[in-house]
Design a protein around this motif. Structure first.
Motif, PDB file in Angstrom:
ATOM      1  N   SER A  68      17.113   1.196  -2.320  1.00  0.00           N
ATOM      2  CA  SER A  68      17.741   2.094  -3.292  1.00  0.00           C
ATOM      3  C   SER A  68      16.729   2.561  -4.329  1.00  0.00           C
ATOM      4  CB  SER A  68      18.893   1.366  -3.999  1.00  0.00           C
ATOM      5  OG  SER A  68      18.379   0.321  -4.824  1.00  0.00           O
ATOM      6  N   GLU A  69      17.142   3.525  -5.144  1.00  0.00           N
ATOM      7  CA  GLU A  69      16.290   3.994  -6.233  1.00  0.00           C
ATOM      8  C   GLU A  69      16.038   2.881  -7.247  1.00  0.00           C
ATOM      9  OE1 GLU A  69      14.558   6.804  -6.824  1.00  0.00           O
ATOM     10  OE2 GLU A  69      15.107   7.229  -4.735  1.00  0.00           O
ATOM     11  N   GLU A  70      17.041   1.999  -7.434  1.00  0.00           N
ATOM     12  CA  GLU A  70      16.868   0.872  -8.345  1.00  0.00           C
ATOM     13  C   GLU A  70      15.750  -0.051  -7.860  1.00  0.00           C
ATOM     14  OE1 GLU A  70      20.867  -0.520  -8.223  1.00  0.00           O
ATOM     15  OE2 GLU A  70      21.420   0.456 -10.112  1.00  0.00           O
ATOM     16  N   ASP A  71      15.688  -0.289  -6.530  1.00  0.00           N
ATOM     17  CA  ASP A  71      14.607  -1.099  -5.959  1.00  0.00           C
ATOM     18  C   ASP A  71      13.254  -0.442  -6.222  1.00  0.00           C
ATOM     19  OD1 ASP A  71      16.242  -3.124  -4.796  1.00  0.00           O
ATOM     20  OD2 ASP A  71      16.727  -1.757  -3.142  1.00  0.00           O
ATOM     21  N   LYS A  72      13.204   0.872  -6.012  1.00  0.00           N
ATOM     22  CA  LYS A  72      11.941   1.586  -6.208  1.00  0.00           C
ATOM     23  C   LYS A  72      11.507   1.558  -7.674  1.00  0.00           C
ATOM     24  CE  LYS A  72      12.793   4.671  -2.284  1.00  0.00           C
ATOM     25  NZ  LYS A  72      13.077   6.063  -1.851  1.00  0.00           N
ATOM     26  N   ASN A  73      12.467   1.647  -8.580  1.00  0.00           N
ATOM     27  CA  ASN A  73      12.139   1.551 -10.012  1.00  0.00           C
ATOM     28  C   ASN A  73      11.549   0.176 -10.352  1.00  0.00           C
ATOM     29  OD1 ASN A  73      13.051   4.149 -10.511  1.00  0.00           O
ATOM     30  ND2 ASN A  73      15.125   3.492 -11.076  1.00  0.00           N
ATOM     31  N   ILE A  74      12.068  -0.845  -9.711  1.00  0.00           N
ATOM     32  CA  ILE A  74      11.543  -2.200  -9.933  1.00  0.00           C
ATOM     33  C   ILE A  74      10.124  -2.304  -9.369  1.00  0.00           C
ATOM     34  CG2 ILE A  74      11.834  -4.647  -9.335  1.00  0.00           C
ATOM     35  CD1 ILE A  74      14.896  -4.088  -9.423  1.00  0.00           C
ATOM     36  N   PHE A  75       9.873  -1.673  -8.210  1.00  0.00           N
ATOM     37  CA  PHE A  75       8.508  -1.653  -7.654  1.00  0.00           C
ATOM     38  C   PHE A  75       7.543  -1.053  -8.667  1.00  0.00           C
ATOM     39  CE2 PHE A  75      10.240  -1.176  -3.046  1.00  0.00           C
ATOM     40  CZ  PHE A  75      10.590  -2.515  -3.049  1.00  0.00           C
ATOM     41  N   ASN A  76       7.955   0.029  -9.282  1.00  0.00           N
ATOM     42  CA  ASN A  76       7.102   0.703 -10.266  1.00  0.00           C
ATOM     43  C   ASN A  76       6.879  -0.181 -11.490  1.00  0.00           C
ATOM     44  OD1 ASN A  76       5.700   3.163 -11.186  1.00  0.00           O
ATOM     45  ND2 ASN A  76       7.313   3.232 -12.738  1.00  0.00           N
ATOM     46  N   LEU A  77       7.913  -0.921 -11.875  1.00  0.00           N
ATOM     47  CA  LEU A  77       7.828  -1.815 -13.031  1.00  0.00           C
ATOM     48  C   LEU A  77       6.799  -2.920 -12.815  1.00  0.00           C
ATOM     49  CD1 LEU A  77       9.238  -2.367 -15.811  1.00  0.00           C
ATOM     50  CD2 LEU A  77      10.765  -3.922 -14.571  1.00  0.00           C
ATOM     51  N   MET A  78       6.680  -3.413 -11.578  1.00  0.00           N
ATOM     52  CA  MET A  78       5.775  -4.530 -11.283  1.00  0.00           C
ATOM     53  C   MET A  78       4.475  -4.077 -10.610  1.00  0.00           C
ATOM     54  SD  MET A  78       7.672  -6.230  -7.943  1.00  0.00           S
ATOM     55  CE  MET A  78       6.290  -7.258  -7.501  1.00  0.00           C
ATOM     56  N   ARG A  79       4.249  -2.759 -10.632  1.00  0.00           N
ATOM     57  CA  ARG A  79       3.116  -2.185  -9.889  1.00  0.00           C
ATOM     58  C   ARG A  79       1.774  -2.804 -10.266  1.00  0.00           C
ATOM     59  NH1 ARG A  79       0.196   2.344 -11.256  1.00  0.00           N
ATOM     60  NH2 ARG A  79       1.719   2.787 -12.897  1.00  0.00           N
ATOM     61  N   LYS A  80       1.547  -3.062 -11.561  1.00  0.00           N
ATOM     62  CA  LYS A  80       0.252  -3.568 -12.009  1.00  0.00           C
ATOM     63  C   LYS A  80       0.213  -5.099 -12.063  1.00  0.00           C
ATOM     64  CE  LYS A  80      -0.828   0.518 -14.789  1.00  0.00           C
ATOM     65  NZ  LYS A  80      -1.175   1.012 -16.153  1.00  0.00           N
ATOM     66  N   LYS A  81       1.262  -5.746 -11.611  1.00  0.00           N
ATOM     67  CA  LYS A  81       1.343  -7.194 -11.665  1.00  0.00           C
ATOM     68  C   LYS A  81       1.057  -7.824 -10.301  1.00  0.00           C
ATOM     69  CE  LYS A  81       2.595  -7.854 -15.957  1.00  0.00           C
ATOM     70  NZ  LYS A  81       1.852  -8.735 -16.901  1.00  0.00           N
ATOM     71  N   GLN A  82       0.481  -9.038 -10.335  1.00  0.00           N
ATOM     72  CA  GLN A  82       0.402  -9.814  -9.109  1.00  0.00           C
ATOM     73  C   GLN A  82       1.821 -10.224  -8.717  1.00  0.00           C
ATOM     74  OE1 GLN A  82      -2.722 -12.862  -8.713  1.00  0.00           O
ATOM     75  NE2 GLN A  82      -3.277 -12.388 -10.833  1.00  0.00           N
ATOM     76  N   GLY A  83       2.109 -10.226  -7.427  1.00  0.00           N
ATOM     77  CA  GLY A  83       3.460 -10.587  -7.048  1.00  0.00           C
ATOM     78  C   GLY A  83       3.666 -10.628  -5.549  1.00  0.00           C
ATOM     79  N   ILE A  84       4.898 -10.907  -5.169  1.00  0.00           N
ATOM     80  CA  ILE A  84       5.302 -10.969  -3.769  1.00  0.00           C
ATOM     81  C   ILE A  84       6.708 -10.381  -3.657  1.00  0.00           C
ATOM     82  CG2 ILE A  84       6.272 -13.315  -3.993  1.00  0.00           C
ATOM     83  CD1 ILE A  84       5.275 -13.857  -1.129  1.00  0.00           C
ATOM     84  N   ILE A  85       7.018  -9.779  -2.508  1.00  0.00           N
ATOM     85  CA  ILE A  85       8.344  -9.229  -2.251  1.00  0.00           C
ATOM     86  C   ILE A  85       9.042 -10.134  -1.243  1.00  0.00           C
ATOM     87  CG2 ILE A  85       9.667  -7.191  -1.573  1.00  0.00           C
ATOM     88  CD1 ILE A  85       7.812  -6.612  -3.909  1.00  0.00           C
ATOM     89  N   LEU A  86      10.224 -10.619  -1.600  1.00  0.00           N
ATOM     90  CA  LEU A  86      11.013 -11.439  -0.675  1.00  0.00           C
ATOM     91  C   LEU A  86      12.170 -10.606  -0.139  1.00  0.00           C
ATOM     92  CD1 LEU A  86      11.255 -14.930  -2.431  1.00  0.00           C
ATOM     93  CD2 LEU A  86       9.525 -14.066  -0.854  1.00  0.00           C
ATOM     94  N   LEU A  87      12.246 -10.489   1.194  1.00  0.00           N
ATOM     95  CA  LEU A  87      13.364  -9.794   1.835  1.00  0.00           C
ATOM     96  C   LEU A  87      14.460 -10.815   2.056  1.00  0.00           C
ATOM     97  CD1 LEU A  87      11.488  -7.506   4.396  1.00  0.00           C
ATOM     98  CD2 LEU A  87      12.188  -7.006   2.052  1.00  0.00           C
ATOM     99  N   ASN A  88      15.310 -10.971   1.051  1.00  0.00           N
ATOM    100  CA  ASN A  88      16.348 -11.995   1.096  1.00  0.00           C
ATOM    101  C   ASN A  88      17.470 -11.604   2.074  1.00  0.00           C
ATOM    102  OD1 ASN A  88      17.559 -14.418   0.315  1.00  0.00           O
ATOM    103  ND2 ASN A  88      18.765 -13.415  -1.285  1.00  0.00           N
ATOM    104  N   LYS A  89      18.276 -12.588   2.416  1.00  0.00           N
ATOM    105  CA  LYS A  89      19.386 -12.447   3.368  1.00  0.00           C
ATOM    106  C   LYS A  89      18.872 -12.123   4.759  1.00  0.00           C
ATOM    107  CE  LYS A  89      22.394 -10.962  -0.437  1.00  0.00           C
ATOM    108  NZ  LYS A  89      23.454 -10.042  -0.903  1.00  0.00           N
ATOM    109  N   SER A  90      17.740 -12.772   5.109  1.00  0.00           N
ATOM    110  CA  SER A  90      17.163 -12.563   6.434  1.00  0.00           C
ATOM    111  C   SER A  90      18.038 -13.151   7.529  1.00  0.00           C
ATOM    112  CB  SER A  90      15.753 -13.169   6.502  1.00  0.00           C
ATOM    113  OG  SER A  90      15.815 -14.574   6.283  1.00  0.00           O
TER     114      SER A  90
END
Length: 461
Positions: A318-340
């Motif tokens: 969603s757009e909300e997910d993409k906004n969060i990506f932008n928020l953490m763009r300059k940070k070290q991090g990991i993306i978890l695809l939950n509900k696998s």
């Protein structure tokens, strides 16, 4: 500095356990304890005549010759003690009542109850510890991980002091030469002194900058890696927190916006301490209370060392997910695809290309991916940019402030040299840098600052 009064406090207390320890320090400590201590033959002995660092077995009795307890008495004569004064430690049976009765008996004999941190304060004022070592004592006590303990012990053994003393000696040599040349210009020339001073200042600035840059790693060592869990509502952030903690710490419901505030917990993964921060789901909302939580979540991301972004892999991006990506763009991090454990509609490759972050399938419901996540975090932070061996990490904000003041004085000095200012003006900034560094080890610190530092200590230390 020598104190005239003798102090005492319960240094170790096991209320219903085996032993407690009462520590007494001061010129009269041996004499006073001798007045209440009797050996196995029920005879008074002079502890002053006993060898230092020996243990005496016997009993504590009051003025009415009533037995209070069976004890061991450890003798440590000045200067070979924690405070560099005569110190006696009474090991009695555990129990608050017994400790209190012995402490009251000592007070009757003229002993004063110690203030928080007063034993360590005396160690500092008596020259046994410098201020950076004294502050590291509480860091040792409060260490939450192996690396934090190792760093605190490194400071306690004097690594910070050695570094600061070497920098102050460099400055002092330049001050001494400059003052001598100004006093006796006929015999001591200042020719080329500006260029020499420029090289020295450059070296000093590099050393101070290195300590300041390393202080961020020092904060991580001391406080843990601030790891913020972020995502839109109902992606499973709170479920993830419960999963990685292996306990039901956060409230989990299917109602969006349940989490309104940050929830913080600490977790050891291998030798790495994570300071986990669960946040409110980030979305557009008109709910004022939820909006406050969302703003706190965004601020938490800005302050994070590492970000764990949770996505619901069973839903389209969603757009909300993409906004969060932008928020953490300059940070070290990991993306978890939950509900696998459900049918996934998001491809890991797609997310990795968008975020340039590692992507890992995960299920907070089943625990799938937890081991892989823990292995990744442990490897990343133990083998990453933070090296814990033979380094000096400033973890204390007061010391860091003194380094900032030093850096400012050295910057002013560099500007004076580059501007071709007269050499006699160099001494102002040199003295300021020298004094600022002295604050770290307690050479130039004010009495009220010293008092404030030791008031934060625990009783008996």
């Amino acid at each position: 500095m020598k104190y005239q009064d003798t102090i005492a406090a319960i240094a170790v207390s096991s209320k219903n356990g085996s032993i407690s320890v009462i520590r007494i320090s001061g010129d009269d400590s041996l004499k006073i304890v001798s007045e209440i201590f009797f050996n196995a033959k029920n005879e008074k002995i002079s502890l002053e005549s006993c060898q230092t660092h020996t243990i005496q077995y016997g009993f504590i009795q009051n003025a009415k010759n009533e037995l209070l307890d069976e004890v061991l008495v450890l003798i440590m004569k000045a200067p070979r003690s924690y405070t560099a004064e005569d110190v006696v430690e009474i090991q009695c049976h555990g129990g608050a009542f017994i400790c209190q009765k012995i402490l009251e008996l000592l007070v009757e004999k003229g002993v004063r109850i110690a203030e928080p941190g007063e034993f360590t304060k005396r160690a500092f004022l008596n020259g046994r510890l410098d201020l950076s070592q004294a502050e590291s004592v509480m860091d040792v006590i409060r260490s939450k991980s192996k690396v934090a303990l190792e760093n605190s012990l490194s400071q306690l053994t004097g690594k910070v002091k050695e570094k600061i003393v070497s920098l102050r000696e460099m400055i002092l040599e330049d001050i001494a030469f400059l003052e001598a040349a100004l006093d006796d210009p006929e015999h001591i020339s200042l020719e080329d002194f500006s260029s020499v001073m420029g090289e020295h200042t450059k070296l000093l600035r590099e050393e101070v900058k290195y300590l300041l840059d390393n202080s961020e790693n020092g904060r991580i060592i001391k406080e843990g890696i601030r790891t913020v869990i972020v995502g839109k509502p109902n992606v499973g952030k709170s479920s993830f927190l419960n999963c990685i903690l292996r306990e039901n710490r956060a409230i989990v419901t299917d109602i969006p916006g349940t989490t309104r505030d940050t929830l913080e917990e600490e977790l050891m993964i291998g030798q790495t301490l994570l300071h986990l921060v669960d946040t409110a789901g980030i979305r557009n909302t008109e709910d004022k209370i939820e909006s406050i939580g969302i703003e706190k979540a965004k601020q938490s991301v800005k302050e994070a060392d590492f970000v764990i972004c949770i996505l619901d892999s069973s839903e389209e991006l969603s757009e909300e997910d993409k906004n969060i990506f932008n928020l953490m763009r300059k940070k070290q991090g990991i993306i978890l695809l939950n509900k696998s454990d459900l049918t996934s509609v998001i491809l890991p490759e797609q997310i990795q290309k968008m975020t340039e972050k590692k992507v890992l399938p995960f299920s907070a419901a089943t625990g799938e991916g937890l081991r892989e996540l823990e292995a990744y975090l442990n490897e990343r932070f133990m083998l990453g940019s933070v090296s814990y061996q033979d380094e000096i990490y400033i973890t204390n904000m007061r010391q860091k402030q003194a380094l900032y003041e030093t850096a400012e004085s050295l910057r002013n000095l560099s500007e004076s040299i580059e501007a071709g200012m007269p050499e006699d003006l160099y001494s102002i900034d040199l003295y300021n840098a020298y004094e600022s560094l002295g604050k770290i080890i307690g050479e130039t610190v004010e009495d009220d600052i010293v008092d404030k530092i030791f008031k934060d200590f625990c009783m008996g230390k």
